[in-house]
Design a protein around this motif. Structure first.
Motif, PDB file in Angstrom:
ATOM      1  N   ASN A 263       6.144  -8.439   3.452  1.00  0.00           N
ATOM      2  CA  ASN A 263       7.407  -9.155   3.301  1.00  0.00           C
ATOM      3  C   ASN A 263       7.809  -9.081   1.826  1.00  0.00           C
ATOM      4  O   ASN A 263       7.300  -9.824   0.995  1.00  0.00           O
ATOM      5  N   VAL A 264       8.714  -8.175   1.512  1.00  0.00           N
ATOM      6  CA  VAL A 264       9.104  -7.972   0.114  1.00  0.00           C
ATOM      7  C   VAL A 264       9.820  -9.201  -0.433  1.00  0.00           C
ATOM      8  O   VAL A 264       9.686  -9.536  -1.616  1.00  0.00           O
ATOM      9  N   ALA A 265      10.565  -9.895   0.420  1.00  0.00           N
ATOM     10  CA  ALA A 265      11.256 -11.110  -0.032  1.00  0.00           C
ATOM     11  C   ALA A 265      10.274 -12.137  -0.575  1.00  0.00           C
ATOM     12  O   ALA A 265      10.569 -12.871  -1.532  1.00  0.00           O
ATOM     13  N   ASP A 266       9.096 -12.207   0.005  1.00  0.00           N
ATOM     14  CA  ASP A 266       8.083 -13.167  -0.419  1.00  0.00           C
ATOM     15  C   ASP A 266       7.584 -12.892  -1.833  1.00  0.00           C
ATOM     16  O   ASP A 266       7.067 -13.784  -2.508  1.00  0.00           O
ATOM     17  N   LEU A 307      16.683 -15.110  -2.844  1.00  0.00           N
ATOM     18  CA  LEU A 307      17.447 -15.064  -4.089  1.00  0.00           C
ATOM     19  C   LEU A 307      18.204 -16.371  -4.324  1.00  0.00           C
ATOM     20  O   LEU A 307      18.296 -16.848  -5.458  1.00  0.00           O
ATOM     21  N   VAL A 308      18.731 -16.945  -3.249  1.00  0.00           N
ATOM     22  CA  VAL A 308      19.525 -18.170  -3.379  1.00  0.00           C
ATOM     23  C   VAL A 308      18.625 -19.391  -3.501  1.00  0.00           C
ATOM     24  O   VAL A 308      18.798 -20.224  -4.402  1.00  0.00           O
ATOM     25  N   THR A 309      17.650 -19.526  -2.601  1.00  0.00           N
ATOM     26  CA  THR A 309      16.827 -20.738  -2.609  1.00  0.00           C
ATOM     27  C   THR A 309      15.941 -20.827  -3.848  1.00  0.00           C
ATOM     28  O   THR A 309      15.628 -21.926  -4.308  1.00  0.00           O
ATOM     29  N   SER A 310      15.539 -19.689  -4.406  1.00  0.00           N
ATOM     30  CA  SER A 310      14.721 -19.691  -5.621  1.00  0.00           C
ATOM     31  C   SER A 310      15.567 -19.620  -6.885  1.00  0.00           C
ATOM     32  O   SER A 310      15.017 -19.505  -7.990  1.00  0.00           O
ATOM     33  N   ARG A 315      19.071 -13.836 -12.428  1.00  0.00           N
ATOM     34  CA  ARG A 315      18.006 -13.049 -13.049  1.00  0.00           C
ATOM     35  C   ARG A 315      17.714 -11.765 -12.287  1.00  0.00           C
ATOM     36  O   ARG A 315      16.755 -11.066 -12.608  1.00  0.00           O
ATOM     37  N   THR A 316      18.525 -11.465 -11.297  1.00  0.00           N
ATOM     38  CA  THR A 316      18.249 -10.331 -10.434  1.00  0.00           C
ATOM     39  C   THR A 316      19.422  -9.363 -10.408  1.00  0.00           C
ATOM     40  O   THR A 316      20.578  -9.778 -10.235  1.00  0.00           O
ATOM     41  N   HIS A 317      19.132  -8.085 -10.589  1.00  0.00           N
ATOM     42  CA  HIS A 317      20.132  -7.023 -10.484  1.00  0.00           C
ATOM     43  C   HIS A 317      19.971  -6.392  -9.102  1.00  0.00           C
ATOM     44  O   HIS A 317      18.901  -5.863  -8.776  1.00  0.00           O
ATOM     45  N   ARG A 346      25.751 -15.625   3.860  1.00  0.00           N
ATOM     46  CA  ARG A 346      25.013 -16.516   4.753  1.00  0.00           C
ATOM     47  C   ARG A 346      24.020 -17.380   3.968  1.00  0.00           C
ATOM     48  O   ARG A 346      23.848 -18.566   4.275  1.00  0.00           O
ATOM     49  N   ALA A 347      23.377 -16.782   2.970  1.00  0.00           N
ATOM     50  CA  ALA A 347      22.429 -17.549   2.161  1.00  0.00           C
ATOM     51  C   ALA A 347      23.143 -18.624   1.345  1.00  0.00           C
ATOM     52  O   ALA A 347      22.638 -19.742   1.188  1.00  0.00           O
TER      53      ALA A 347
END
Length: 412
Positions: A263-266, A307-310, A315-317, A346-347
């Protein structure tokens, strides 16, 4: 009451302001990758084999054959995508009548791209090209045992950084310069450490010339494995995560460069504790790094949610990395980029305060109920409003525009 007004009211019942989410999304740029438009061929006069496991499959009509054709395709694609975005350019896409080798490239060889970007009002990102060259035929570049070959690629990397910095200066927006090398071994190597020491030393030398961070940001990108490097990839995730932490570069996480079950999102919240900025290459790997056009699916949604919850958007491109020559190349750009925007929307429409309160209170039942009930809210109506405000089509109108453009370029 319009469809959007009805949707707005339903979200308001959950304490969510749809107008605020739309406004936020409008200001999130997506860096669209040039190599989808021509099947990763590039415009060099000198080329080797594809190398590095880079391969586009299919022969759909309309491949861009020149910089002008590629720019025309990009202009159409951007006109179908709401918001203001960027272009991610590889060094092999130079636009010049000269024939420089990779260790001879200069800013002047890319100046037409900068002039075009200024006219379009978009930013540019950059990548040195460490594949598709005779000096990469061994699938070893910066970690090659031959110092002459390493020096060639170090020079290419340094010149790429200079080009990227000048792009950032000219466009008034920092250019992300992403470093990925195909280095590895098809069968089990005897001395992995030696190869990784050579890669580290080459990177250190390549990054030694100082570049202003307001003009250019260096990123390093890992990979799990690929064709020809099945047994060992020198620049693994562990290698580059450690390097980025020690050296202060961005860390690039490519969704196709990990095991299919990971899970790359993790990983985002974990690496964000140790690196200042992250570069994402959003892709859809069916089998390892197969780089399919991204869908509106759970994997991509999980990335956007993280990206949204954290609170990592600042800080992300966000860049894209897929290529498919079995379908319309412009449609692939448009569909993939819009899908990235849709998951971000949605996020941004999540009831975060209620979800966090439930989680912090160990009330996992309420958290579960909220996430499931929320799936029925009319996200599509908010997306349609976002597209309307961006003067871009949706539904059948979008399909008609994509088909009409494809017809116009199918005779290339």
């Amino acid at each position: 009451m319009s469809t959007y007004d009805s949707a707005k009211a339903q979200f308001a019942d959950w304490g969510i302001e749809t107008d605020a989410a739309i406004h936020r999304l409008k200001d999130i740029p997506i860096s669209m990758h040039c190599w989808q438009g021509d099947d990763v061929v590039g415009f060099e006069k000198k080329t080797g084999n594809s190398g590095g496991g880079i391969q586009a499959t299919g022969n759909y009509p309309g491949r861009a054959r020149t910089p002008d054709e590629l720019r025309a395709d990009l202009e159409f694609a951007y006109s179908m995508i709401p918001g203001s975005h960027r272009l991610n350019l590889h060094a092999m896409y130079l636009d010049t009548d000269e024939t420089p080798d990779r260790d001879e490239i200069e800013y002047k060889h890319f100046e037409p791209w900068v002039d075009w970007a200024k006219a379009q009002g978009i930013g540019l990102d950059f990548n040195p090209t460490f594949f598709a060259h005779e000096k990469a035929d061994d699938n070893l570049t910066l970690s090659h045992p031959d110092k002459g070959i390493r020096d060639f690629w170090i020079e290419h990397g340094q010149r790429s950084r200079e080009v990227a910095a000048k792009m950032g200066e000219e466009l008034g927006s920092a250019c992300v310069n992403n470093i990925w090398v195909p280095d590895g071994y098809k069968d089990v190597p005897v001395d992995r450490m030696a190869a990784r020491r050579r890669l580290e030393a080459s990177l250190d030398e390549m990054l030694a010339p100082k570049q202003e961070k307001t003009l250019m940001r260096d990123a390093v990108e890992s990979k799990l494995f690929g064709i020809g490097v099945e047994a060992c990839t020198v620049g693994s995730h562990e290698f580059y995560m450690g390097y980025a932490i020690r050296k202060g570069t961005l860390l690039c996480l490519d969704m196709g460069h990990f095991h299919p079950t990971e899970n790359v999102a993790d990983k985002l919240s974990s690496v964000a504790l140790s690196v200042d900025e992250i570069l994402l290459h959003v892709s859809r790997p069916m089998r390892w790094d197969s780089d399919h056009v991204i869908l509106l699916n759970d994997d991509i949604q999980a990335m956007a949610n993280e990206l949204v919850t954290s609170d990592l958007l600042g800080r992300t491109h966000i860049g894209l990395d897929f290529f498919d020559a079995t379908i319309s190349r412009t449609a692939a750009w448009v569909i993939g980029t819009r899908n990235m925007q849709r998951v971000l929307l949605r996020a941004l429409l999540l009831p975060l305060e209620r979800l966090r309160n439930a989680e912090d209170g160990l009330d996992y039942t309420t958290r579960f109920m909220l996430t499931e009930e929320f799936k029925d809210l009319p996200f599509g109506a908010v997306w349609a409003e976002f597209c309307k405000r961006g003067d871009t089509p949706t539904g059948t109108a979008l399909i008609a525009d994509l088909e009409a453009y494809q017809t116009s370029v199918s005779e290339r």
